[in-house]
Design a protein around this motif. Sequence first.
Motif, PDB file in Angstrom:
ATOM      1  N   MET B   1       0.852  -1.200   0.000  1.00 31.78           N
ATOM      2  CA  MET B   1       0.000   0.000   0.000  1.00 31.78           C
ATOM      3  C   MET B   1       0.884   1.245   0.000  1.00 31.78           C
ATOM      4  O   MET B   1       1.953   1.251   0.621  1.00 31.78           O
ATOM      5  N   ASN B   2       0.410   2.283  -0.648  1.00 31.19           N
ATOM      6  CA  ASN B   2       1.260   3.474  -0.677  1.00 31.19           C
ATOM      7  C   ASN B   2       1.078   4.331   0.571  1.00 31.19           C
ATOM      8  O   ASN B   2       0.031   4.341   1.200  1.00 31.19           O
ATOM      9  N   GLU B   3       2.161   5.022   0.886  1.00 33.01           N
ATOM     10  CA  GLU B   3       2.121   5.934   2.019  1.00 33.01           C
ATOM     11  C   GLU B   3       1.393   7.203   1.593  1.00 33.01           C
ATOM     12  O   GLU B   3       1.612   7.701   0.493  1.00 33.01           O
ATOM     13  N   ILE B   4       0.508   7.687   2.448  1.00 36.16           N
ATOM     14  CA  ILE B   4      -0.234   8.904   2.120  1.00 36.16           C
ATOM     15  C   ILE B   4       0.174   9.994   3.102  1.00 36.16           C
ATOM     16  O   ILE B   4      -0.131   9.912   4.301  1.00 36.16           O
ATOM     17  N   LYS B   5       0.940  10.959   2.592  1.00 35.49           N
ATOM     18  CA  LYS B   5       1.465  12.001   3.483  1.00 35.49           C
ATOM     19  C   LYS B   5       0.821  13.357   3.238  1.00 35.49           C
ATOM     20  O   LYS B   5       0.466  14.062   4.164  1.00 35.49           O
ATOM     21  N   GLN B   6       0.706  13.691   1.958  1.00 33.66           N
ATOM     22  CA  GLN B   6       0.044  14.950   1.599  1.00 33.66           C
ATOM     23  C   GLN B   6      -0.973  14.674   0.494  1.00 33.66           C
ATOM     24  O   GLN B   6      -0.727  13.853  -0.368  1.00 33.66           O
ATOM     25  N   VAL B   7      -2.092  15.358   0.580  1.00 35.19           N
ATOM     26  CA  VAL B   7      -3.067  15.300  -0.515  1.00 35.19           C
ATOM     27  C   VAL B   7      -3.303  16.731  -0.969  1.00 35.19           C
ATOM     28  O   VAL B   7      -3.564  17.615  -0.150  1.00 35.19           O
ATOM     29  N   LYS B   8      -3.175  16.936  -2.279  1.00 32.65           N
ATOM     30  CA  LYS B   8      -3.353  18.287  -2.825  1.00 32.65           C
ATOM     31  C   LYS B   8      -4.461  18.274  -3.858  1.00 32.65           C
ATOM     32  O   LYS B   8      -4.607  17.301  -4.595  1.00 32.65           O
ATOM     33  N   GLY B   9      -5.200  19.366  -3.931  1.00 31.06           N
ATOM     34  CA  GLY B   9      -6.202  19.472  -4.977  1.00 31.06           C
ATOM     35  C   GLY B   9      -7.070  20.695  -4.746  1.00 31.06           C
ATOM     36  O   GLY B   9      -6.935  21.376  -3.720  1.00 31.06           O
ATOM     37  N   THR B  10      -7.965  20.948  -5.679  1.00 36.05           N
ATOM     38  CA  THR B  10      -8.875  22.068  -5.490  1.00 36.05           C
ATOM     39  C   THR B  10     -10.035  21.619  -4.601  1.00 36.05           C
ATOM     40  O   THR B  10     -10.258  20.425  -4.403  1.00 36.05           O
ATOM     41  N   GLY B  11     -10.785  22.573  -4.082  1.00 32.27           N
ATOM     42  CA  GLY B  11     -11.753  22.252  -3.044  1.00 32.27           C
ATOM     43  C   GLY B  11     -13.197  22.161  -3.504  1.00 32.27           C
ATOM     44  O   GLY B  11     -13.559  22.614  -4.586  1.00 32.27           O
ATOM     45  N   VAL B  12     -14.024  21.548  -2.647  1.00 30.98           N
ATOM     46  CA  VAL B  12     -15.474  21.552  -2.819  1.00 30.98           C
ATOM     47  C   VAL B  12     -16.068  21.982  -1.475  1.00 30.98           C
ATOM     48  O   VAL B  12     -15.860  21.304  -0.472  1.00 30.98           O
ATOM     49  N   ASN B 105     -14.233   3.930   7.738  1.00 31.78           N
ATOM     50  CA  ASN B 105     -14.345   3.468   6.349  1.00 31.78           C
ATOM     51  C   ASN B 105     -13.423   4.269   5.440  1.00 31.78           C
ATOM     52  O   ASN B 105     -12.812   3.723   4.520  1.00 31.78           O
ATOM     53  N   CYS B 106     -13.335   5.571   5.666  1.00 35.59           N
ATOM     54  CA  CYS B 106     -12.473   6.420   4.841  1.00 35.59           C
ATOM     55  C   CYS B 106     -11.014   6.007   4.987  1.00 35.59           C
ATOM     56  O   CYS B 106     -10.293   5.879   3.998  1.00 35.59           O
ATOM     57  N   THR B 107     -10.605   5.788   6.244  1.00 37.27           N
ATOM     58  CA  THR B 107      -9.209   5.386   6.466  1.00 37.27           C
ATOM     59  C   THR B 107      -8.919   4.090   5.717  1.00 37.27           C
ATOM     60  O   THR B 107      -7.884   3.954   5.064  1.00 37.27           O
ATOM     61  N   ALA B 108      -9.859   3.149   5.783  1.00 38.37           N
ATOM     62  CA  ALA B 108      -9.651   1.853   5.126  1.00 38.37           C
ATOM     63  C   ALA B 108      -9.540   2.001   3.609  1.00 38.37           C
ATOM     64  O   ALA B 108      -9.047   1.103   2.933  1.00 38.37           O
ATOM     65  N   LEU B 109     -10.001   3.127   3.080  1.00 40.90           N
ATOM     66  CA  LEU B 109      -9.915   3.357   1.630  1.00 40.90           C
ATOM     67  C   LEU B 109      -8.751   4.276   1.282  1.00 40.90           C
ATOM     68  O   LEU B 109      -8.542   4.610   0.120  1.00 40.90           O
ATOM     69  N   GLY B 110      -8.014   4.710   2.292  1.00 41.25           N
ATOM     70  CA  GLY B 110      -6.886   5.602   2.026  1.00 41.25           C
ATOM     71  C   GLY B 110      -7.307   7.032   1.741  1.00 41.25           C
ATOM     72  O   GLY B 110      -6.618   7.764   1.042  1.00 41.25           O
ATOM     73  N   VAL B 111      -8.460   7.420   2.297  1.00 37.57           N
ATOM     74  CA  VAL B 111      -8.917   8.808   2.143  1.00 37.57           C
ATOM     75  C   VAL B 111      -8.734   9.519   3.490  1.00 37.57           C
ATOM     76  O   VAL B 111      -9.444   9.222   4.448  1.00 37.57           O
ATOM     77  N   PRO B 112      -7.757  10.432   3.603  1.00 40.66           N
ATOM     78  CA  PRO B 112      -7.556  11.115   4.885  1.00 40.66           C
ATOM     79  C   PRO B 112      -8.780  11.951   5.274  1.00 40.66           C
ATOM     80  O   PRO B 112      -9.368  12.628   4.429  1.00 40.66           O
ATOM     81  N   LEU B 164      -2.114   5.782   7.605  1.00 41.24           N
ATOM     82  CA  LEU B 164      -1.976   6.424   6.298  1.00 41.24           C
ATOM     83  C   LEU B 164      -0.507   6.776   6.021  1.00 41.24           C
ATOM     84  O   LEU B 164       0.017   6.503   4.941  1.00 41.24           O
ATOM     85  N   LEU B 165       0.162   7.338   7.027  1.00 44.55           N
ATOM     86  CA  LEU B 165       1.559   7.756   6.829  1.00 44.55           C
ATOM     87  C   LEU B 165       2.471   6.564   6.542  1.00 44.55           C
ATOM     88  O   LEU B 165       3.395   6.656   5.740  1.00 44.55           O
ATOM     89  N   SER B 166       2.169   5.442   7.184  1.00 49.86           N
ATOM     90  CA  SER B 166       3.065   4.289   7.021  1.00 49.86           C
ATOM     91  C   SER B 166       2.595   3.372   5.894  1.00 49.86           C
ATOM     92  O   SER B 166       3.197   2.334   5.636  1.00 49.86           O
ATOM     93  N   GLY B 167       1.504   3.746   5.245  1.00 42.55           N
ATOM     94  CA  GLY B 167       1.009   2.904   4.149  1.00 42.55           C
ATOM     95  C   GLY B 167       0.324   1.638   4.641  1.00 42.55           C
ATOM     96  O   GLY B 167       0.148   0.673   3.910  1.00 42.55           O
ATOM     97  N   GLN B 168      -0.075   1.613   5.921  1.00 39.59           N
ATOM     98  CA  GLN B 168      -0.722   0.404   6.473  1.00 39.59           C
ATOM     99  C   GLN B 168      -2.219   0.598   6.644  1.00 39.59           C
ATOM    100  O   GLN B 168      -2.825   0.031   7.551  1.00 39.59           O
TER     101      GLN B 168
END
Lengths: 473, 196
Positions: B1-12, B105-112, B164-168
């Motif tokens: 699994m990939n490590e998730i450290k930063q998420v960037k994007g435009t907002g809603v 549920n969000c964490t389990a999907l890799g959504v911070p 999320l940080l450790s990819g687990q």
Amino acid sequence: MTAKQNLFNKVWDLHNVGTLPTGQTQLFIGLHLIHEVTSPQAFEMLRDRGLKVLHPERTLATVDHIVPTDNQARPFQDLLAEQMMSQIEKNCREFGVTLLDISDNRQGIVHIVGPEQGLTQPGLTIVCGDSHTSTHGAFGAIAFGIGTSQVAGVLATQTLALSKPKVRRIEVNGDLAPGVYAKDVALYIIQKLGVKGGIGYAYEYAGDVFDRMTMEERMTVCNMSIEGGARCGYVNPDQTTIDYLRDRPQSPTGKAFEKASEWWLSLASGPDAEFDDVVVLDAADIEPTVTWGITPGQSIGITDKVPHPEDFPESDRPGIREAYEYMGLEAGQSLQGVKVDVTFIGSCTNGRISDLREAARLVQGHHVAPGVKALVVPGSQQVLKQAVEEGLDEIFREAGFEWRAAGCSMCLAMNPDKLKGREVCASSSNRNFKGRQGSPTGRTLLMSPAMVAAAAIKGYITDVRELEAPVGV
Amino acid sequence: MNEIKQVKGTGVPLLLDDIDTDRIIPARFLRCVTFDGLGEHAFEDDREQDPKHPFNNPKYQSGSVLVAGRNFGCGSSREHAPQSLMRWGINAIIAQSFAEIFFGNCTALGVPTVTASAEATEKLCKMIEADPQLEIEVDLEKMQVTAGDFSCPVETVASSRDALLSGQWDFLSLLLENKPAIQKTADSLPYMKQFA
Ligand code: SF4
């Protein structure tokens, strides 16, 4: 186990497998219940990784959400529902899990089936891909809903990664007035503590009112814990619990039952038990309670008036106004007299035999008001059978109610039972969210099954305590 | 699994309280055996009734950071809800608070999923409305959200952050590692032996 530990902490410790690198507890799960909606993707995850179900004997599947409650001939008319049905049949066969499908007379809403079969027992950890799993806490179990990825985890390992919540004891003392039911207690608690109040907590329900309640009443309250934000709610096991479990199909028997009973009682929170928070409420303050909004916390006692937005903190007001607009109600008005188009008695909150008995007692000799569509949907095939044996189906039919087969029915919009347009429904279910009952603009008022029965007879919301006995009965 | 450290994007911007999962994905769309195709139905009924719903607004169509109010994701445990948001294109959610099952549920999907103060979420929404192209960064290492010259601290559950940080964040692999300990716990429980 120490005298200071409450039931939640005792049961948690007994099921603690260890601490995961993320800091969460790996919790062993004693009973895993599954249904057709949240399980197909989980079985697919197992297939993808070549995994098996670790404890198929601790797993039970049933079908409830998509099941039509009138024409149950297979294949179902709704082909998507038929596909889901075939999928759970295939998954259970392939992974060795027992499935109670509609041809099995034990089928029903998952939260009604577990207790009825004696599978739901004190001291267990119970999960299901369904938020109303909190129902099973009535037995003194730790029971809560999980997502589909977690369902896959439990299937494969019989464990779950979880952070320990705090425990709040909610005592309701004194006597409930006539016409006030377990459902009113549940709605009242949520009204007082709010729909967010329980976040981060497990609720222990205690005090005179819970001590005196039957198991079915306890289930109604625990069922709605999640509507107050608490993922789990429970009542300590006592003699009422043991009497309920004796001679159930899956209960232990003979000597084992005596041993089990002893263990069950030993888990109850003792007089010295400690809690993170305690709330004490007075049963005398509870009236027949009805929701006026779009969250289960937006409710009033039937003799009260719908509140003004100004009665709430500023940050809550936009939500309150949104609710009035959606519901077509105005601040300051009474709910008595609000016309209903549909009435629904059923669901995992109030679809058990005691609910049907009480509703039948009230409607006997009356007739459903003209223009009202009135449904009675037993929560399980066992409830249905019992009701028929007692002649309740006849009473309902004679009074103009539709008598249906077991399932979730009009609690949510996944089967043919749905509201149309802006119809108003008096419902014994648990959620009044926008669109919950199948029409994106449909309106739901939550209340006890007795209050629903009264609304069906009158054609409008009314105080069940004022429903007169018909002449000659 | 990939490590998730930063998420960037435009907002809603969606600053409402008590948004339940029935609204995020109405139950009729749960008649399915895979999560595919759920993305297009996110907030379907709300969008239908409110032409001004942010998910209808062309300005926010490419938005991937959702900003919400209190108790976001309450109600049903359906993982279909975060699945539909994720498939719509949402990669991170900033809210004033979350319902627990939805959060997990969000964490389990890799959504911070991170929480920020009411003031910060209001400010963020105003900034997004003024400039829908504004890039928002959710930084799990610094526990901070940055948008233009604005930044604010955020909070989350430590275990979710670590995962999320450790990819687990795919907990299944973690759970599978402890077979002997699972067996030991099972053996210690009287009901596993039918109270014999
Ligand atoms: S009756 Fe309603 S709340 Fe209960 S399991 Fe069925 S759909 Fe869910």
